[in-house]
Write an enzyme that holds these catalytic residues in place. Sequence first.
Site, PDB file in Angstrom:
ATOM      1  N   CYS A  79      22.758  31.952   8.941  1.00 16.02           N
ATOM      2  CA  CYS A  79      23.758  32.942   9.341  1.00 16.02           C
ATOM      3  C   CYS A  79      24.429  33.561   8.104  1.00 16.02           C
ATOM      4  CB  CYS A  79      24.760  32.328  10.308  1.00 16.02           C
ATOM      5  SG  CYS A  79      25.667  33.593  11.239  1.00 16.02           S
ATOM      6  N   HIS A 167      21.403  30.044  14.460  1.00 13.17           N
ATOM      7  CA  HIS A 167      21.849  28.680  14.130  1.00 13.17           C
ATOM      8  C   HIS A 167      20.844  27.650  14.676  1.00 13.17           C
ATOM      9  CE1 HIS A 167      25.909  29.476  12.537  1.00 13.17           C
ATOM     10  NE2 HIS A 167      25.864  30.540  13.311  1.00 13.17           N
ATOM     11  N   GLU A 169      20.956  24.506  14.202  1.00 12.10           N
ATOM     12  CA  GLU A 169      21.608  23.203  14.396  1.00 12.10           C
ATOM     13  C   GLU A 169      22.214  23.026  15.781  1.00 12.10           C
ATOM     14  OE1 GLU A 169      24.822  25.868  12.473  1.00 12.10           O
ATOM     15  OE2 GLU A 169      22.637  25.687  12.522  1.00 12.10           O
ATOM     16  N   SER A 221      41.207  -3.324  13.245  1.00  8.38           N
ATOM     17  CA  SER A 221      41.886  -2.714  14.389  1.00  8.38           C
ATOM     18  C   SER A 221      41.266  -3.153  15.715  1.00  8.38           C
ATOM     19  CB  SER A 221      41.788  -1.193  14.285  1.00  8.38           C
ATOM     20  OG  SER A 221      40.439  -0.783  14.467  1.00  8.38           O
ATOM     21  N   VAL A 224      35.260  -0.052  16.181  1.00  5.66           N
ATOM     22  CA  VAL A 224      33.941  -0.159  15.570  1.00  5.66           C
ATOM     23  C   VAL A 224      33.976   0.128  14.069  1.00  5.66           C
ATOM     24  CG1 VAL A 224      33.233   2.228  16.116  1.00  5.66           C
ATOM     25  CG2 VAL A 224      31.497   0.458  15.874  1.00  5.66           C
ATOM     26  N   SER A 226      36.392  -0.257  11.559  1.00  3.74           N
ATOM     27  CA  SER A 226      36.878  -1.340  10.696  1.00  3.74           C
ATOM     28  C   SER A 226      36.001  -2.580  10.830  1.00  3.74           C
ATOM     29  CB  SER A 226      38.341  -1.676  11.007  1.00  3.74           C
ATOM     30  OG  SER A 226      38.489  -2.208  12.303  1.00  3.74           O
ATOM     31  N   SER A 227      35.437  -2.794  12.025  1.00  5.87           N
ATOM     32  CA  SER A 227      34.583  -3.978  12.235  1.00  5.87           C
ATOM     33  C   SER A 227      33.278  -3.877  11.449  1.00  5.87           C
ATOM     34  CB  SER A 227      34.268  -4.144  13.729  1.00  5.87           C
ATOM     35  OG  SER A 227      35.454  -4.266  14.475  1.00  5.87           O
TER      36      SER A 227
END
Length: 509
Positions: A79, A167, A169, A221, A224, A226-227
């Site tokens: 584009c 585009h 995408e 927390s 997902v 922080s884990s």
Amino acid sequence: MQEKLIILDFGSQYTQLIARRIRELNVYCEIFPYNKKLEIDSSVKGVILSGSPFSVRDKNALLPDLTNIKGKLPLLGICYGAQYLAHYYGGEVMPSSTREYGRANLQCIMPGVNLLKGVSANSQVWMSHGDTIANIPTNYEIIASTSDVKVGAYRATNETTFGLQFHPEVFHTTEGLTILRNFVADICGCKQNWTPASFVESTVAELKTKLGNDKVVLGLSGGVDSSVAALLIHKAIGKNLTCIFVDNGLLRKNEFQSVLESYTHLGLNVIGVDAKQKFISDLKGISDPEQKRKIIGRDFIEIFDEESHKIQDVKWLAQGTIYPDVIESVSVNGPSATIKSHHNVGGLPEKMKLKIVEPLNLLFKDEVRRVGKALELPANILNRHPFPGPGLGIRILGDVTADKISVLQDVDAIFIEGLKTHGLYDDVWQAGAILLPVQSVGVMGDERTYENVVALRAVASTDGMTADWCHLPYDFLAKISNEIINKVKGVNRVVYDISSKPPATIEWE
């Protein structure tokens, strides 16, 4: 050295989507502002120029420096990127007689062009531009058109430079992924070997080198991000990682205990801190959403800092920062206007004077989940819906009290458990309940009641940047509403939020 593609961002709303599509093809890529001075080394296999809300004809048009790129590396303009390459290398871009926006179909696809290999005749593409390429430079040739756009796609005949006026995408370009695959695999020669397993292997090796025998502290927390960050660091340095999980009293029902148990099974060294009373006390009488966020963030920092100082010789603070947060901080026009202050870790690095380690800062949310799966993170954490840092504090509209928290925890538990029981939980990106500062008249038995209203919210999304409300079955909503009203004392009315983002946000505060 990890091979990669570079995407230069000209401010398009779709730039992150380009990166996501490239990574779906198991090719690593990074986004940089269009004007960043880049180090181009042998790891860079190609460059993509994004779209833009701006025009190449503007007095203040966004102009990249392609000295070390054009003619030396495979280059794809999308584009605005395509218009820039045409306009500034000898062609001409003019205003379109009508704004070209929406679906179109490719015609006159030149045979034998590797960028369009496998693309069907009449393939649907998505246009979104106010200008059009009127003339292409010498040594360029048109490789595809649509009924309205003569220069739908082009290539340079003397170098590996391509331009797409549409585009590839976006979902509406039905064979866009094929085009991007042709670019990264055939034209750039990428090996397509960037997988969750390879990310874990290389990241753990890097962490071992970077951290050595240093001690690291991380705030968990229960989510997902922080884990997964904790598991990666634990894999690298083992017992030298200490995790702190703070109960701010604004978590979901029984979440503190259940999450702590999950972490113990993973072998992580976790300190659980019960700080409910401090948070609830400090929030007393505060109704302004931004003030609530700041108090919750401040209290978290104070408690986390206090607990961290009990651990000797800590050198690093680990954070679960992910790629969209990083991109936001270096966007083309600076960070976006503040809609609401960010998560609860802001201010920690400055206060604690620790070095920062962010093992996920190159991943999108869905990639974090795939890495978590490769690390065998338990499903109850891996598939957990995103949950705001300030917790239920911003799902209670108005002031926060212990009684209100208890009511909302009960409502939320019924809703979330119901989604799981009816097989709907994994179809939803994020769900929760909101306690409204509204009371309504009801009738229970022979008595007139005047009690609280709760709103249920469930949205579908891929990354939380945009979201649509979930069309949950009516019979499910009826059952949940009935269960909430019957079981949660103080609630006599349930409503369902059918707003999309934008214009509404996912959370109400």
